[in-house]
Design a protein around this motif. Structure first.
Motif, mmCIF file in Angstrom:
data_model
loop_
_atom_site.group_PDB
_atom_site.id
_atom_site.type_symbol
_atom_site.label_atom_id
_atom_site.label_comp_id
_atom_site.label_asym_id
_atom_site.label_seq_id
_atom_site.Cartn_x
_atom_site.Cartn_y
_atom_site.Cartn_z
ATOM 1 N N ALA A 181 12.140 3.236 37.905
ATOM 2 C CA ALA A 181 11.902 4.542 37.275
ATOM 3 C C ALA A 181 11.215 5.433 38.312
ATOM 4 O O ALA A 181 10.553 4.922 39.222
ATOM 5 N N PRO A 182 11.360 6.767 38.176
ATOM 6 C CA PRO A 182 10.804 7.668 39.194
ATOM 7 C C PRO A 182 9.316 7.423 39.480
ATOM 8 O O PRO A 182 8.898 7.420 40.641
ATOM 9 N N GLY A 183 8.523 7.174 38.441
ATOM 10 C CA GLY A 183 7.088 6.945 38.638
ATOM 11 C C GLY A 183 6.828 5.724 39.515
ATOM 12 O O GLY A 183 5.922 5.720 40.353
ATOM 13 N N VAL A 184 7.640 4.679 39.292
ATOM 14 C CA VAL A 184 7.476 3.440 40.057
ATOM 15 C C VAL A 184 7.904 3.673 41.503
ATOM 16 O O VAL A 184 7.199 3.294 42.443
ATOM 17 N N THR A 185 9.039 4.344 41.670
ATOM 18 C CA THR A 185 9.523 4.627 43.023
ATOM 19 C C THR A 185 8.470 5.372 43.827
ATOM 20 O O THR A 185 8.197 5.028 44.982
ATOM 21 N N SER A 186 7.838 6.372 43.209
ATOM 22 C CA SER A 186 6.913 7.154 44.017
ATOM 23 C C SER A 186 5.639 6.369 44.295
ATOM 24 O O SER A 186 5.091 6.456 45.395
ATOM 25 N N ALA A 187 5.175 5.550 43.338
ATOM 26 C CA ALA A 187 3.963 4.752 43.590
ATOM 27 C C ALA A 187 4.216 3.744 44.716
ATOM 28 O O ALA A 187 3.406 3.600 45.634
ATOM 29 N N LEU A 188 5.363 3.069 44.652
ATOM 30 C CA LEU A 188 5.658 2.059 45.682
ATOM 31 C C LEU A 188 5.877 2.732 47.035
ATOM 32 O O LEU A 188 5.426 2.235 48.072
ATOM 33 N N GLY A 189 6.560 3.883 46.984
ATOM 34 C CA GLY A 189 6.812 4.624 48.223
ATOM 35 C C GLY A 189 5.501 5.028 48.890
ATOM 36 O O GLY A 189 5.350 4.950 50.103
ATOM 37 N N GLN A 190 4.542 5.416 48.060
ATOM 38 C CA GLN A 190 3.233 5.818 48.589
ATOM 39 C C GLN A 190 2.532 4.645 49.285
ATOM 40 O O GLN A 190 1.978 4.787 50.367
ATOM 41 N N ILE A 191 2.603 3.445 48.655
ATOM 42 C CA ILE A 191 1.965 2.266 49.276
ATOM 43 C C ILE A 191 2.583 2.011 50.645
ATOM 44 O O ILE A 191 1.892 1.777 51.632
ATOM 45 N N VAL A 192 3.907 2.093 50.704
ATOM 46 C CA VAL A 192 4.601 1.826 51.974
ATOM 47 C C VAL A 192 4.198 2.869 53.023
ATOM 48 O O VAL A 192 3.858 2.529 54.158
ATOM 49 N N GLU A 193 4.214 4.133 52.615
ATOM 50 C CA GLU A 193 3.867 5.207 53.553
ATOM 51 C C GLU A 193 2.453 5.017 54.109
ATOM 52 O O GLU A 193 2.212 5.192 55.303
ATOM 53 N N GLU A 194 1.532 4.665 53.215
ATOM 54 C CA GLU A 194 0.145 4.479 53.651
ATOM 55 C C GLU A 194 0.045 3.402 54.720
ATOM 56 O O GLU A 194 -0.707 3.533 55.681
ATOM 57 N N ARG A 195 0.815 2.340 54.520
ATOM 58 C CA ARG A 195 0.747 1.224 55.466
ATOM 59 C C ARG A 195 1.470 1.537 56.765
ATOM 60 O O ARG A 195 1.207 0.943 57.791
ATOM 61 N N ARG A 196 2.419 2.450 56.679
ATOM 62 C CA ARG A 196 3.166 2.780 57.899
ATOM 63 C C ARG A 196 2.388 3.751 58.786
ATOM 64 O O ARG A 196 2.637 3.835 59.969
ATOM 65 N N HIS A 197 1.493 4.508 58.186
ATOM 66 C CA HIS A 197 0.733 5.485 58.988
ATOM 67 C C HIS A 197 -0.764 5.304 58.780
ATOM 68 O O HIS A 197 -1.439 6.232 58.325
ATOM 69 N N PRO A 198 -1.275 4.120 59.091
ATOM 70 C CA PRO A 198 -2.693 3.865 58.804
ATOM 71 C C PRO A 198 -3.613 4.787 59.604
ATOM 72 O O PRO A 198 -4.645 5.208 59.107
ATOM 73 N N GLN A 199 -3.187 5.139 60.828
ATOM 74 C CA GLN A 199 -4.063 5.948 61.685
ATOM 75 C C GLN A 199 -4.407 7.284 61.038
ATOM 76 O O GLN A 199 -5.531 7.746 61.106
ATOM 77 N N LYS A 200 -3.391 7.857 60.405
ATOM 78 C CA LYS A 200 -3.592 9.147 59.750
ATOM 79 C C LYS A 200 -4.720 9.051 58.721
ATOM 80 O O LYS A 200 -5.586 9.923 58.648
ATOM 81 N N LEU A 201 -4.650 7.967 57.917
ATOM 82 C CA LEU A 201 -5.667 7.782 56.879
ATOM 83 C C LEU A 201 -7.031 7.545 57.507
ATOM 84 O O LEU A 201 -8.033 8.126 57.078
ATOM 85 N N ILE A 202 -7.051 6.680 58.535
ATOM 86 C CA ILE A 202 -8.327 6.335 59.159
ATOM 87 C C ILE A 202 -8.990 7.584 59.726
ATOM 88 O O ILE A 202 -10.194 7.793 59.540
ATOM 89 N N ARG A 203 -8.186 8.420 60.375
ATOM 90 C CA ARG A 203 -8.743 9.655 60.947
ATOM 91 C C ARG A 203 -9.391 10.519 59.872
ATOM 92 O O ARG A 203 -10.351 11.221 60.123
ATOM 93 N N ALA A 204 -8.842 10.446 58.664
ATOM 94 C CA ALA A 204 -9.399 11.263 57.572
ATOM 95 C C ALA A 204 -10.485 10.502 56.813
ATOM 96 O O ALA A 204 -10.922 10.935 55.750
ATOM 97 N N GLY A 205 -10.873 9.342 57.348
ATOM 98 C CA GLY A 205 -11.926 8.551 56.695
ATOM 99 C C GLY A 205 -11.469 7.867 55.422
ATOM 100 O O GLY A 205 -12.271 7.578 54.541
ATOM 101 N N LEU A 206 -10.163 7.593 55.332
ATOM 102 C CA LEU A 206 -9.641 6.974 54.103
ATOM 103 C C LEU A 206 -9.098 5.573 54.379
ATOM 104 O O LEU A 206 -8.693 5.271 55.504
#
Ligand SMILES: Nc1ncnc2c1ncn2[C@@H]1O[C@H](COP(=O)(O)OP(=O)(O)O)[C@@H](O)[C@H]1O
Ligand SMILES: [Mg+2]
Length: 386
Positions: A103-128
């Motif tokens: 379902a769309p809600g599931v797709t976007s939640a899972l997509g977000q987890i993947v994106e976060e893991r693919r670009h950890p540096q971006k998050l770290i730079r923002a203190g997240l």
């Protein structure tokens, strides 16, 4: 479908080798499999040097089934002290038989987890930190376990599954220790860990003799979730979120709701499942999806498999089995009429066939079907169905 070949009747050397490899692999004897792969590496050294190199590299790395995580963890797999059974199911290279439909809600939640893991540096730079722990909630058979496998595959990590229902069925006194072992092990590997059937812990709560043990268990679980490193991905799945201890529930930063599939998801699922075996599936998937309304993907999968088996055994076309499925479906009368009308309007079947499939009389269908749309149908069918 078989691929066209230049020499359709002559087995090539590769084909013969592939069959031999399959035969040996299916015995599960790792040593024999390695011997044959070594032989292939030599045999193909000149004709297919890249394949031979690849084989040699794989043999050096030796990712055996007994220790799929060898490069990552030297700890042995945790085993229940009483039963000696492996508590964890390890999928070193998670793979799916078919792609999930989310379902769309599931797709976007899972997509977000993947994106976060693919670009950890971006998050770290923002203190997240990336999402550490996510809870999958929904009825059985809608893809919670599958989603964990999908995530692990997308992230290129092994999937570790701890089935809490199984753990809880072992001696409760040991469960706390077992759980701690498993989580310590999972923490030491770069994995996705799924705590499946998380509510199994809560379900035992009414058992008064074990209240003290259960409290300890919940405490262990909470500590372990709190200690979970942000490099790992911790997932948990439950069919009964209401049974979960609120303290556990709160610890998951992300809650993902898995709904039952809607009409279009079921239609796509049926299409995907049957297309390889039944080219005419397009005519049926919409109809069948109506009869499966409110059911889970795994229900649909099971019923279609039953139909396929009985069609094969009874030597009847699959259409006939599907007709029976439709006729037996407990679809409410009003829904049947709407359904019969729609399939006639859409030109999927004749009025006669619609009556046969749904039990709704041709008179009713004729009265209800929109004349404008039905005209189109008649033209498209090239014959008068009245
Ligand atoms: N969203 C989905 N998309 C495609 N197939 C699904 C989906 N959900 C379930 N299935 C089918 O049903 C089977 C059981 O699903 P599973 O993930 O174990 O369900 P759950 O963990 O929610 O009980 C899967 O192996 C798959 O074949
Ligand atoms: Mg499951």
């Amino acid at each position: 479908m078989t691929q066209p070949s230049n020499q359709p009747n002559k087995k090539t050397e590769i084909e013969a080798d592939l069959l031999q490899l399959a035969r040996i692999a299916l015995t599960g004897r790792m040593q024999d499999i390695q011997v044959i792969l070594r032989r292939f590496a030599k045999r193909y050294a000149s004709s297919m040097p890249e394949v031979a190199d690849g084989l040699t590299t794989l043999l050096h790395e030796l990712p055996t089934q007994a220790s799929p995580l060898r490069q990552q963890a030297d700890l042995p797999l945790p085993v229940d002290l009483d039963t000696r059974l492996h508590l964890l199911r390890v999928e070193a290279e998670p793979a799916l038989d078919h792609e999930p439909i989310f379902a769309p809600g599931v797709t976007s939640a899972l997509g977000q987890i993947v994106e976060e893991r693919r670009h950890p540096q971006k998050l770290i730079r923002a203190g997240l930190d990336p999402t550490r722990a996510a809870l999958f909630v929904g009825p059985p058979g809608v893809g919670k376990t599958m989603a964990a496998r999908w995530l692990a595959r997308e992230l290129g990590r092994p999937l570790l599954i701890l089935d809490l229902a199984a753990v809880m069925s072992t001696l409760l006194g040991r469960t706390g220790t077992n759980l701690r072992h498993v989580l310590e092990y999972a923490k030491s590997t770069n994995c996705v860990l799924l705590l499946d059937e998380l509510d199994a812990i809560a379900k035992r709560r009414d058992d008064h003799g074990e209240i003290g043990e259960l409290k300890r268990l919940v405490t262990v679980l909470i500590q372990q979730i709190d200690d979970w490193p942000s490099s790992g991905v911790l997932l948990a799945a439950t069919n009964h979120p209401d049974l979960l201890d609120p303290a556990i529930w709160r610890r998951f930063e992300l809650h993902v709701e898995f709904p039952l599939p809607d009409h279009s998801a079921i239609t796509r699922f049926i299409d995907g499942m049957l297309a390889p075996h039944f080219p005419a599936v397009g005519k049926w998937s919409e109809l069948l999806a109506v009869t499966f309304a409110g059911r889970s993907f795994s229900d649909v999968e099971r019923d279609l498999s039953v139909s396929r088996r009985s069609a094969v055994l009874g030597d009847v076309p699959l259409d006939e089995e599907f007709g029976r499925l439709l006729a037996n479906a407990s679809v409410a009368k009003r829904a049947r009429i709407r359904f019969a009308t729609t399939i006639v309007e859409q030109g999927l079947v004749s009025q006669r066939k619609a009556q046969e499939l749904t039990g709704v009389s041709r008179d009713t269908i004729r009265r209800r079907a929109s004349p404008k749309k039905t005209k189109i149908t008649k033209r498209r069918n090239g014959k008068d169905t009245s």
